[in-house]
Design an enzyme around this catalytic site. Structure first.
Site, PDB file in Angstrom:
ATOM      1  N   ASP A 144       0.834  -1.198   0.000  1.00 60.66           N
ATOM      2  CA  ASP A 144       0.000   0.000   0.000  1.00 60.66           C
ATOM      3  C   ASP A 144       0.875   1.257   0.000  1.00 60.66           C
ATOM      4  OD1 ASP A 144      -2.648   1.450   0.560  1.00 60.66           O
ATOM      5  OD2 ASP A 144      -1.432   2.066   2.284  1.00 60.66           O
ATOM      6  N   GLU A 197       1.347  -0.400  -5.114  1.00 61.81           N
ATOM      7  CA  GLU A 197       0.400   0.661  -5.453  1.00 61.81           C
ATOM      8  C   GLU A 197       1.178   1.964  -5.608  1.00 61.81           C
ATOM      9  OE1 GLU A 197      -3.546   2.961  -3.656  1.00 61.81           O
ATOM     10  OE2 GLU A 197      -1.828   2.472  -2.421  1.00 61.81           O
ATOM     11  N   ASP A 219     -10.394   2.407  -3.741  1.00 63.82           N
ATOM     12  CA  ASP A 219     -10.180   3.853  -3.729  1.00 63.82           C
ATOM     13  C   ASP A 219     -10.847   4.530  -4.926  1.00 63.82           C
ATOM     14  OD1 ASP A 219      -8.662   4.070  -1.373  1.00 63.82           O
ATOM     15  OD2 ASP A 219      -6.847   3.436  -2.414  1.00 63.82           O
TER      16      ASP A 219
END
Length: 665
Positions: free
Chosen positions: A547, A572, A655
């Site tokens: 992340d 990410e 997201d």
């Protein structure tokens, strides 16, 4: 001495006229004979001022007698800087008063003598005006002196009051702590209860990314330009048809040479119209259209397509007539037949495909990154933003068989560690796997079930930041004492000033909602490697999804992957794409290259989500600008076209889509 010389000169010269008596002046009552007498006889003005006192006018506040003007007035107790300013102002006022009194005395002497300072005769009216102005100036100076003295008193009073405030505050806190300890405990409990919600809101705001801007004005301008171009081409086609009809009508009476010229003209006109139409279409294919399709826009485009089809049909009919005519005489043009209406293409037929052959057999002994090297991974994000409100591990376990039959080879699981935020993205105790998604036991059972169906499980690794459970140095949330990784402020980047970190500078972007972990610290890296190996070997995860990979350098991801030996790894690296005045720009090579640089810095040990392809693909599907899908090298415009073995394409995640919808497809 100068005054004495002037007086002696005045006594020696003959007077022209007698000065009027003082009592004859209209200002005689306002002048003070005592002060005038002193001024006449003074040899040292400053000394004389020290000996006299002045009573304020009736307009004063209390009728008090001021201290001697030769020395500063006694100042009340005040702060040092303010006291110096008051004293300086008072001294200046005293000097002005002294100068004015000397000048006034000199003028009164001159008035009494009937002359000015330079020996000229002094008119009575002018003398009275001069005396009036001098007295007014003196009165103003005295008033300023009084205001300065009053200001000093006010400053002293304010200082005394301020000195009492800290003691009162301290006494109040002592009284509160001794008399009501439950109030202090309630305040601390309230702060602890508010902090998780605050962290969650800040994290949600931080994840917001810029959305795609609309381009309605460009579409309207493009449609207007297209209509003009179509009208011009239509007029040219009609002119070519008229020329052909004229040749056909006058065919027998026209010579062969004239027929050939007419035919060439008609043929050239048709060819020119078609060439311009093709050039216009090529130009339109290289220009972006609107990002927001609407019913009105769709109807306009249908109408333009219909008109384009009519023009193309007319050109085809004209060309056919010209080609079929003999060389000597042009045959009449074929009658214009209305073109068929444009009908939408039928929906494609989806055939059922047996996906069982794509289901892998789970085998952790195949080696590091074996799923990444295979290149056939189809990963399902196994949660959404609101999944924490359900018994999620049990739900995923019950769907494991369906997930495998659908052709997915892996499932991206939600963050499992204990977190301040319910979604798991503000972790605190990394080794505690009891979260809002379920208990550690439920998680282990879910992973076992997925493995039994040949599905790999990928953990969401949130190690850019870590929330502290207690306050530490500088009363900041930076103390991890009591947890298995008992870090302190030394494990937090010093650029993260909110949490008083003392570590090294960050190697990536700042995440303000929580303490940013200092990955340059060897102790921190060793602790994280041990935790990843525990997740891999004990808990049962197969790979990682890192992340917020922009928060720390890619080389640390490569190091963690080498140490933990996963079968698959995704990062990410969500960077902002290039936007211009008209919206998303065509050239996204810079955005793509930054993602490739991150993968390269990780030593190729991790793939990355292809945000470049997502942004370009959703823009192309939104407004039909499919020319975006290839770059200037005629390759796919995203990471997919330049490093496909490390590109993980996707449409949406928790997201960009879900209930957050920061950047939906």
């Amino acid at each position: 001495q100068q005054r004495r010389r002037q007086q002696q000169q005045q006594q020696q010269r003959p007077r022209v006229r007698q000065a009027p008596p003082l009592n004859d002046s209209p200002y005689a009552e306002r002048r003070k004979p005592a002060r005038l007498a002193n001024a006449r006889s003074m040899s040292n003005p400053a000394q004389t001022m020290q000996q006299e006192r002045y009573t304020p006018k009736s307009g004063g506040t209390d009728g008090r007698v001021l201290p001697p003007r030769g020395t500063p007035a006694a100042q009340p107790q005040a702060p040092q800087q303010q006291q110096q300013q008051v004293q300086a102002s008072s001294s200046e006022d005293q000097m002005r008063i002294a100068a004015l009194e000397v000048k006034l005395a000199s003028l009164e002497l001159a008035l009494a003598a009937g002359t000015t300072g330079d020996g000229a005769d002094l008119d009575e009216a002018k003398a009275n005006v001069i005396v009036k102005l001098a007295e007014e100036a003196l009165s103003s100076a005295v008033q300023r002196y009084e205001e300065a003295a009053a200001l000093g008193a006010r400053l002293a009073s304010a200082e005394a009051a301020l000195r009492e405030v800290p003691q009162k505050v301290q006494d109040t806190f002592i009284e509160l702590g001794e008399g009501a300890p439950e109030v202090k405990a309630a305040m601390e409990a309230g702060a602890a209860a508010v902090q998780p919600e605050l962290y969650s809101k800040v994290a949600s705001l931080e994840s917001i990314r810029p959305e795609v801007d609309t381009m309605r004005s460009r579409v309207e301008g493009l449609e207007g330009s297209l209509r003009i171009e179509m009208a011009e081409m239509l007029s040219r086609v009609e002119a070519a048809e008229a020329a052909a009809a004229s040749v056909a009508t006058n065919g027998p009476a026209v010579s062969a040479e004239s027929d050939m010229v007419a035919a060439d003209l008609a043929n050239a006109a048709a060819a020119e119209a078609m060439r311009q139409l093709q050039e216009r279409l090529d130009t339109l294919q290289q220009q972006p259209l609107s990002a927001v399709p609407t019913d009105e826009l769709a109807s306009r485009l249908d109408a333009e397509e219909q008109r384009t089809a009519e023009l193309q049909f007319k050109i085809a009919q004209l060309e056919a007539a010209l080609k079929a005519s003999p060389p000597a005489v042009i045959a009449p043009a074929a009658p214009v037949i209305a073109p068929p209406a444009v009908t939408p293409a039928p929906a494609p037929v989806v055939e059922e495909v047996d996906l069982s052959r794509w289901v892998p057999r789970w085998n952790p002994e195949e080696g590091p990154l074996n799923r990444l090297k295979l290149g056939r991974e189809v990963v399902l994000q196994g949660f959404h933003w609101e999944s924490h409100t359900h018994p999620w591990y049990g739900i995923v376990e019950s769907k494991a068989e369906d997930i495998a039959k659908a052709g997915f080879t892996g499932v991206w699981m939600p963050p499992a560690s204990h977190s301040i935020a319910p979604q798991g993205y503000l972790p605190s105790d990394l080794y505690c796997l009891d979260s809002k998604y379920g208990s550690e036991g439920e998680l282990r059972a879910c992973l076992d079930t997925m493995h039994s169906h040949g599905i790999n499980a990928y953990a969401d690794i949130v190690i850019n930041h870590r929330s502290a459970p207690k306050k530490g140095r500088h009363d900041a949330w930076n103390d991890y004492e009591g947890q298995r990784m008992g870090w302190g402020e030394w494990a937090i980047c010093r650029t993260n000033q909110t949490f008083a970190g003392t570590g090294n500078d960050q190697t990536g972007d700042d995440f303000p909602a929580a303490p940013n972990v200092d990955h340059t610290n060897e102790t921190v890296r060793n602790d994280l490697k041990g935790w990843l190996n525990w997740l891999r070997q004990d808990v049962g995860y197969d790979g990682w999804r890192f992340d917020f990979a922009k928060g720390y350098a890619g080389r640390f991801v490569g190091e963690y992957v080498e140490a933990s030996n996963p079968t698959f790894s995704i990062g990410e690296y969500w960077d902002t794409m290039s936007y211009g005045d008209g919206g998303l720009e065509y050239d996204q090579s810079g955005h793509r290259q930054r993602t490739i640089n991150w993968i390269d810095e990780a030593g190729g040990n991790s793939a990355a989500f292809d945000f470049t392809t997502k942004g370009i693909l959703q823009e192309a599907c939104r407004d039909g600008s499919y020319w975006r899908l290839v770059d200037h090298r005629n390759k796919p415009a995203g990471v997919l076209g330049h490093w496909p073995a490390r590109a993980v394409t996707f449409l949406d995640n928790h997201d960009t889509g879900s209930t957050q919808s920061h950047w939906p497809f």
